[in-house]
Design a protein around this motif. Structure first.
Motif, PDB file in Angstrom:
ATOM      1  N   GLY A 195      22.657  32.820  82.494  1.00  0.00           N
ATOM      2  CA  GLY A 195      23.770  32.661  83.422  1.00  0.00           C
ATOM      3  C   GLY A 195      24.948  31.900  82.842  1.00  0.00           C
ATOM      4  N   GLY A 196      25.043  31.886  81.501  1.00  0.00           N
ATOM      5  CA  GLY A 196      26.143  31.192  80.829  1.00  0.00           C
ATOM      6  C   GLY A 196      25.941  29.693  80.698  1.00  0.00           C
ATOM      7  N   ASP A 201      33.398  27.319  77.647  1.00  0.00           N
ATOM      8  CA  ASP A 201      32.799  28.142  78.683  1.00  0.00           C
ATOM      9  C   ASP A 201      32.221  29.386  78.015  1.00  0.00           C
ATOM     10  OD1 ASP A 201      32.808  30.434  80.618  1.00  0.00           O
ATOM     11  OD2 ASP A 201      33.417  28.842  82.003  1.00  0.00           O
ATOM     12  N   ALA A 202      30.907  29.558  78.132  1.00  0.00           N
ATOM     13  CA  ALA A 202      30.236  30.685  77.457  1.00  0.00           C
ATOM     14  C   ALA A 202      30.785  32.029  77.924  1.00  0.00           C
ATOM     15  CB  ALA A 202      28.724  30.615  77.700  1.00  0.00           C
ATOM     16  N   GLN A 203      31.060  32.155  79.232  1.00  0.00           N
ATOM     17  CA  GLN A 203      31.565  33.427  79.749  1.00  0.00           C
ATOM     18  C   GLN A 203      32.948  33.745  79.196  1.00  0.00           C
ATOM     19  OE1 GLN A 203      30.577  32.415  83.819  1.00  0.00           O
ATOM     20  NE2 GLN A 203      29.275  34.213  83.953  1.00  0.00           N
ATOM     21  N   ALA A 238      33.743  36.897  76.668  1.00  0.00           N
ATOM     22  CA  ALA A 238      34.686  37.938  77.102  1.00  0.00           C
ATOM     23  C   ALA A 238      35.971  37.979  76.268  1.00  0.00           C
ATOM     24  CB  ALA A 238      35.047  37.710  78.567  1.00  0.00           C
ATOM     25  N   TYR A 239      36.147  37.011  75.394  1.00  0.00           N
ATOM     26  CA  TYR A 239      37.378  36.910  74.587  1.00  0.00           C
ATOM     27  C   TYR A 239      37.519  38.123  73.679  1.00  0.00           C
ATOM     28  CZ  TYR A 239      40.965  33.473  73.171  1.00  0.00           C
ATOM     29  OH  TYR A 239      42.131  32.771  72.987  1.00  0.00           O
ATOM     30  N   LEU A 295      23.802  33.844  76.010  1.00  0.00           N
ATOM     31  CA  LEU A 295      23.674  32.818  77.052  1.00  0.00           C
ATOM     32  C   LEU A 295      24.096  33.357  78.412  1.00  0.00           C
ATOM     33  CD1 LEU A 295      25.040  29.716  75.093  1.00  0.00           C
ATOM     34  CD2 LEU A 295      22.662  30.111  75.771  1.00  0.00           C
ATOM     35  N   VAL A 296      25.135  34.185  78.437  1.00  0.00           N
ATOM     36  CA  VAL A 296      25.605  34.774  79.699  1.00  0.00           C
ATOM     37  C   VAL A 296      24.544  35.732  80.246  1.00  0.00           C
ATOM     38  CG1 VAL A 296      27.323  36.338  80.711  1.00  0.00           C
ATOM     39  CG2 VAL A 296      28.065  34.468  79.231  1.00  0.00           C
TER      40      VAL A 296
END
Length: 197
Positions: free
Chosen positions: A101-102, A56-58, A62-63, A96-97
């Motif tokens: 939109g990820g 998941d790109a988001q 956010a990691y 990408l996010v």
């Protein structure tokens, strides 16, 4: 849309590459200074270590950067340079996010021409001209993304029947042919360099 891919030469890792556009983009990003199979197995290793079946790109964007670098460095490391590649993977996912939109497939969804596809791929962090050309060829040859002029946009990598890059690998036999082509190119470059001296 699921595609049968044989880049990691591991069933689970290849299955992820076949169903996840993000995994394919990350595999291509990792494909430098390490064997191709190692690079394309990377997305599956990352997903497993994140406790997920998919990427998941988001979530990656956010990691925590230090935690993500540690996840990449865990033995066996995802890449020879896990720290710098962790940064690159996160930069790709952040892009990408912010821009798609990820959704990794949004990079090529709806493109009308090979030139547009190549330009969109070139805009991705960590994707230079060669990487963008190879991925254009990979999309055209194996993922069914074939806008008008995609072979031209992919340069020599788009040629039919060539064994130049990951775009041409469909199993162990073609992998061996791509390896042989790369070795020949390296030897030719060495010979040309030696002649100049």
């Amino acid at each position: 849309m699921t595609t049968t891919i044989h880049l990691a030469q591991q069933p689970e890792a290849d299955a992820l590459l076949g169903r996840s556009p993000l995994a394919a983009l990350i595999g291509m990003l990792l494909d430098q200074q390490i064997p191709m199979e190692w690079a394309f197995a990377g997305p599956y290793t990352i997903a497993r270590r994140m406790g997920a079946d998919d990427l998941d790109a988001q979530e990656i964007a956010a990691y925590d950067p230090e935690a993500f670098a540690a996840l990449m460095a865990e033995k066996p490391a995802v890449h020879r340079y896990p720290g710098s590649m962790a940064k690159r993977v996160q930069q790709l996912c952040q892009f990408l996010v912010e821009n798609h939109g990820g959704d990794a497939s949004a990079v090529w969804k709806g493109v009308k021409t090979g030139k547009e596809l190549f330009e969109r791929l070139s805009a991705l962090p960590g994707y230079g001209t060669q990487k963008a050309q190879i991925f254009t060829a990979l999309l055209g040859k194996q993922y069914g993304v074939t806008p008008e002029g995609w072979r031209e946009a992919a340069g020599a990598y788009g040629e039919q029947g060539s064994f130049r890059s990951v775009a041409d690998i469909t199993g162990p036999e073609s992998l061996a042919k791509v390896r042989a082509t790369k070795q020949e190119a390296k030897q030719a470059a060495k010979a040309a360099k030696a002649k100049k001296q």
